[in-house]
Design an enzyme around this catalytic site. Structure first.
Site, PDB file in Angstrom:
ATOM      1  N   CYS A  26      -3.258   2.088   6.624  1.00  0.00           N
ATOM      2  CA  CYS A  26      -3.483   1.381   8.099  1.00  0.00           C
ATOM      3  C   CYS A  26      -3.697   2.431   8.928  1.00  0.00           C
ATOM      4  O   CYS A  26      -4.186   2.013   9.914  1.00  0.00           O
ATOM      5  CB  CYS A  26      -2.001   0.534   8.059  1.00  0.00           C
ATOM      6  SG  CYS A  26      -0.584   1.450   8.940  1.00  0.00           S
TER       7      CYS A  26
ATOM      8  N   SER B  53      -1.110  -7.281   7.023  1.00  0.00           N
ATOM      9  CA  SER B  53      -1.948  -7.680   7.268  1.00  0.00           C
ATOM     10  C   SER B  53      -2.033  -8.438   9.235  1.00  0.00           C
ATOM     11  O   SER B  53      -0.402  -9.140   9.514  1.00  0.00           O
ATOM     12  CB  SER B  53      -2.447  -8.667   6.850  1.00  0.00           C
ATOM     13  OG  SER B  53      -1.666  -9.844   6.900  1.00  0.00           O
TER      14      SER B  53
ATOM     15  N   GLU C 143       4.173  -3.921  12.579  1.00  0.00           N
ATOM     16  CA  GLU C 143       2.999  -2.745  12.291  1.00  0.00           C
ATOM     17  C   GLU C 143       1.695  -3.620  11.435  1.00  0.00           C
ATOM     18  O   GLU C 143       2.039  -3.770  10.138  1.00  0.00           O
ATOM     19  CB  GLU C 143       3.545  -1.978  11.164  1.00  0.00           C
ATOM     20  CG  GLU C 143       4.468  -1.177  12.474  1.00  0.00           C
ATOM     21  CD  GLU C 143       4.428  -0.130  13.492  1.00  0.00           C
ATOM     22  OE1 GLU C 143       3.395   0.367  13.280  1.00  0.00           O
ATOM     23  OE2 GLU C 143       5.330  -0.018  13.722  1.00  0.00           O
TER      24      GLU C 143
ATOM     25  N   ASN D  91       0.831  -1.480   0.177  1.00  0.00           N
ATOM     26  CA  ASN D  91       0.177   0.237   0.226  1.00  0.00           C
ATOM     27  C   ASN D  91       0.985   1.279   0.071  1.00  0.00           C
ATOM     28  O   ASN D  91       0.498   2.221  -0.394  1.00  0.00           O
ATOM     29  CB  ASN D  91      -1.521   0.216   0.847  1.00  0.00           C
ATOM     30  CG  ASN D  91      -0.423   0.229   2.387  1.00  0.00           C
ATOM     31  OD1 ASN D  91       0.650  -0.616   2.735  1.00  0.00           O
ATOM     32  ND2 ASN D  91      -0.876   0.323   3.598  1.00  0.00           N
TER      33      ASN D  91
HETATM   34  P1  NAD Z   1      -0.084  -9.489   3.906  1.00  0.00           P
HETATM   35  O1  NAD Z   1       0.523  -9.588   5.308  1.00  0.00           O
HETATM   36  O2  NAD Z   1      -0.935 -10.106   2.697  1.00  0.00           O
HETATM   37  O3  NAD Z   1       1.476  -8.874   2.652  1.00  0.00           O
HETATM   38  C1  NAD Z   1       2.448  -7.972   3.734  1.00  0.00           C
HETATM   39  C2  NAD Z   1       4.062  -8.579   3.447  1.00  0.00           C
HETATM   40  O4  NAD Z   1       3.783 -10.071   3.783  1.00  0.00           O
HETATM   41  C3  NAD Z   1       3.911  -9.158   1.518  1.00  0.00           C
HETATM   42  O5  NAD Z   1       5.784  -8.462   1.236  1.00  0.00           O
HETATM   43  C4  NAD Z   1       4.424 -10.701   1.676  1.00  0.00           C
HETATM   44  O6  NAD Z   1       4.399 -11.137   0.159  1.00  0.00           O
HETATM   45  C5  NAD Z   1       4.711 -10.830   2.889  1.00  0.00           C
HETATM   46  N1  NAD Z   1       3.926 -11.876   3.108  1.00  0.00           N
HETATM   47  C6  NAD Z   1       2.424 -12.739   2.839  1.00  0.00           C
HETATM   48  N2  NAD Z   1       2.548 -13.938   4.188  1.00  0.00           N
HETATM   49  C7  NAD Z   1       4.421 -14.204   4.249  1.00  0.00           C
HETATM   50  C8  NAD Z   1       4.618 -15.083   4.903  1.00  0.00           C
HETATM   51  N3  NAD Z   1       4.086 -16.388   5.112  1.00  0.00           N
HETATM   52  N4  NAD Z   1       6.202 -15.544   5.508  1.00  0.00           N
HETATM   53  C9  NAD Z   1       6.658 -13.735   4.881  1.00  0.00           C
HETATM   54  N5  NAD Z   1       6.384 -12.680   4.844  1.00  0.00           N
HETATM   55  C10 NAD Z   1       4.845 -13.133   4.117  1.00  0.00           C
HETATM   56  O7  NAD Z   1      -0.258  -7.873   4.573  1.00  0.00           O
HETATM   57  P2  NAD Z   1      -0.987  -7.333   2.502  1.00  0.00           P
HETATM   58  O8  NAD Z   1      -2.535  -7.452   2.257  1.00  0.00           O
HETATM   59  O9  NAD Z   1      -0.019  -7.004   1.431  1.00  0.00           O
HETATM   60  O10 NAD Z   1      -1.077  -5.819   3.763  1.00  0.00           O
HETATM   61  C11 NAD Z   1      -2.455  -4.868   4.135  1.00  0.00           C
HETATM   62  C12 NAD Z   1      -2.218  -4.982   5.836  1.00  0.00           C
HETATM   63  O11 NAD Z   1      -1.372  -4.788   5.731  1.00  0.00           O
HETATM   64  C13 NAD Z   1      -3.386  -4.314   5.957  1.00  0.00           C
HETATM   65  O12 NAD Z   1      -4.259  -5.247   7.314  1.00  0.00           O
HETATM   66  C14 NAD Z   1      -2.949  -2.982   6.619  1.00  0.00           C
HETATM   67  O13 NAD Z   1      -4.064  -2.529   7.191  1.00  0.00           O
HETATM   68  C15 NAD Z   1      -1.587  -4.026   7.132  1.00  0.00           C
HETATM   69  N6  NAD Z   1      -0.414  -1.993   6.696  1.00  0.00           N
HETATM   70  C16 NAD Z   1      -0.335  -1.914   8.395  1.00  0.00           C
HETATM   71  C17 NAD Z   1       0.917  -0.783   8.082  1.00  0.00           C
HETATM   72  C18 NAD Z   1       0.820  -0.431   9.757  1.00  0.00           C
HETATM   73  O14 NAD Z   1       1.696   0.192   9.878  1.00  0.00           O
HETATM   74  N7  NAD Z   1       0.392  -0.801  11.279  1.00  0.00           N
HETATM   75  C19 NAD Z   1       1.000  -0.035   7.364  1.00  0.00           C
HETATM   76  C20 NAD Z   1       0.856  -0.112   5.821  1.00  0.00           C
HETATM   77  C21 NAD Z   1       0.186  -1.370   6.048  1.00  0.00           C
END
Ligand code: NAD
Length: 495
Positions: A265, A210, A231, A135
């Site tokens: 987020c 996530s 985060e 994002n």
């Molecule tokens: P996601 O958890 O699906 O993926 C995030 C990252 O993790 C990606 O690079 C993905 O390839 C990697 N990943 C996924 N599974 C993995 C595994 N088993 N092992 C290692 N790496 C893995 O999240 P998303 O859907 O891409 O992002 C959206 C989410 O992120 C929303 O829930 C949002 O609120 C959150 N977010 C939080 C913040 C914050 O600062 N709190 C900022 C931005 C987004």
């Protein structure tokens, strides 16, 4: 080794092709990073400071190219992409100036005055793994890495597969500023392969994404006993108090809810407005939302861009349809945008709902899209209770006079609370911690902790004259009695 094409969600066209890494290549990157880190750690802080101030300048002078890349791969509006550029520059400047003071050995008070001399110093943990989401493909890839690098670590970063181009481009700016290539590796690839190899090898894991993935990675980090920051998601509330400036609140709520098409987020998905001003606020808010321009081009005029993918539009649409079926009313939006230029991309209208029953999925679950619901409440205390009634605790926004705003803020369970702003005032306050309570995460970015978490502390304590546990020749019972008497007698002196 294989290649992957990157497709613009705004128009469906290919915007780049990148190399996708494997687990084996990730392990090789760690070997390279570990070897390079040993030398990087000893580069004087004055040199690192110069490098990161140069990086700050490069990010700003190359902003047009960076904005083009961010917009192309994420589909976001240019004004939203600029927030990323700004965040990276502010983070680099803040930590370039702050790191020296944080990493300097500091004197700590000895347990028994005059008999000991204690110093604390911080060493880098080694190689920090950063796993980032799609994002905010520039800022979430590099801003956390900046703090880790300034603390003397090497970094291995995995950007999201949908948006690797911004991370690859900004890495070139880091190298140009003077960070050795072996110290900062960018490895696009699947989470299950590259991500897991990072989790297995890193000395600290910085994850943004996530809550579901965060929980799994936190457990793995726990198993390895390495530090972990997560985060994670949010379901952020906004409260409009009876003494708020309603027009300003309505305009601010538009930015709070729909920046980056709600794929932020810290953006707002729930609004609690006090009955006395509910009609006026709702009218002004809906009017402002209806005036938004959802742009299919990446110019400065668009208030909102596309979502990240058609799949994500499907998910957002599913949340709204479920709420409507449960009895929610659509005040505006509530549909895909498929007219004219929008037809080629992943667009969803900015959507405001009301009368959302607790049975609707989006009542509690994070939508991560341009959807917010409004609930009118009898008073501020009810608004606070509703705002806190969630598993999340990332960000909150309060619109009120300053004194009312502070009173409400002091009762909200969230890592950041913005008064008379949606999310930005706390976000750009680099000197203050930012992160989530409850299921929104563990650890913090920004502030002193945002850099010190990438270090190990070493306390060096020098004992003078006698033993800290009492002179060997002294009768143990007499020593215990004297020590107990002294602790009581000097309780408020020896603090
Ligand atoms: P996601 O958890 O699906 O993926 C995030 C990252 O993790 C990606 O690079 C993905 O390839 C990697 N990943 C996924 N599974 C993995 C595994 N088993 N092992 C290692 N790496 C893995 O999240 P998303 O859907 O891409 O992002 C959206 C989410 O992120 C929303 O829930 C949002 O609120 C959150 N977010 C939080 C913040 C914050 O600062 N709190 C900022 C931005 C987004």
């Amino acid at each position: 080794m294989s290649n992957n094409t990157v497709v613009s969600p705004a128009c469906g066209e290919e915007v780049g092709s990148i190399r996708v890494y494997t687990a084996e290549e990730t392990r090789a990157a760690f070997v390279s990073a570990r070897a390079a880190q040993a030398a990087w750690e000893h580069v004087p802080h004055a040199t690192k400071k110069r490098i990161f101030l140069e990086f700050h300048d490069l990010v700003l002078s190359e902003k047009t190219a960076l904005l083009d890349t961010i917009c192309a791969e994420s589909g976001k509006a240019r004004k939203d992409a600029f927030e990323e550029v700004l965040d990276v520059a502010l983070t680099a400047r803040h930590y370039a100036y702050r790191a020296g003071a944080l990493l300097r050995p500091r004197r700590a008070r000895a347990g028994i005055p005059l008999t000991g001399s204690v110093r604390v110093n911080h060493e880098p943990v080694g190689v920090v793994g950063v796993i980032a989401p799609w994002n905010y493909p520039l800022t979430l890839a590099v801003s956390d890495a900046v703090a880790a690098l300034l603390a003397g670590n090497a970094v291995v970063l995995k950007p999201d597969s949908a948006t690797p181009l911004s991370a690859l481009r900004v890495a070139e700016l880091l190298y140009e500023a003077g960070v050795p290539r072996e110290v900062f590796h960018v490895l696009p690839g699947p989470g299950a392969e590259v991500g897991q190899a990072i989790v297995a090898d890193c000395d600290y894991l910085m994850f943004t994404g996530s809550t579901a993935t965060g929980r799994k990675l936190a457990a793995q980090a726990g198993e390895r006993l390495i530090g972990f920051s997560g985060e994670l998601g949010g379901k952020n509330p906004l409260i409009v108090a009876s003494d708020a400036d309603i027009q300003r609140a309505a305009e601010g709520a538009v930015t709070a809810c729909f920046s980056n098409a709600g794929q932020l987020c810290i953006s707002i998905e729930r609004i609690y407005v006090v009955d006395a001003v509910a009609a006026e606020f709702t009218r002004a808010f809906v009017r402002s939302v209806e005036a938004m321009k959802v742009g299919a081009e990446h110019g400065w005029n668009a208030d909102m861009g596309s979502l990240i993918s058609h799949d994500h539009v499907e998910k957002v649409s599913g949340f709204v349809d479920d709420a409507v079926a449960a009895g929610a009313r659509v005040l505006t939006g509530g549909k895909r945008l498929i007219d004219g230029a929008h037809a080629r991309g992943a667009y969803y209208a900015p959507t405001v709902l009301t009368d959302v029953p607790a049975s609707a999925r989006l009542y509690r679950e994070e939508v991560f899209g341009p959807v917010v619901y409004i609930e009118s409440v009898p008073d501020e205390d009810t608004a606070i209770a509703r705002a806190n009634d969630t598993d999340y605790g990332l960000n909150a926004s309060v619109w009120a006079r300053a004194s009312t705003g502070r009173r409400i803020a002091s009762q909200l369970h969230a890592g950041t609370v913005n008064i008379n702003e949606g999310y930005a005032t706390a976000w750009i306050a680099m000197d203050a911690p930012m992160g989530g309570w409850k299921s929104s995460g563990v650890g913090r970015r920004h502030g002193d902790g945002g850099l010190l978490k990438y270090t190990e502390a070493r306390t060096v304590a020098l004992q003078r004259w006698t033993h800290a546990t009492g002179p060997a020749a002294l009768d143990r019972e007499k020593f215990a009695a004297t020590a107990a008497w002294a602790l009581r007698a000097f309780r408020d002196v020896l603090r």
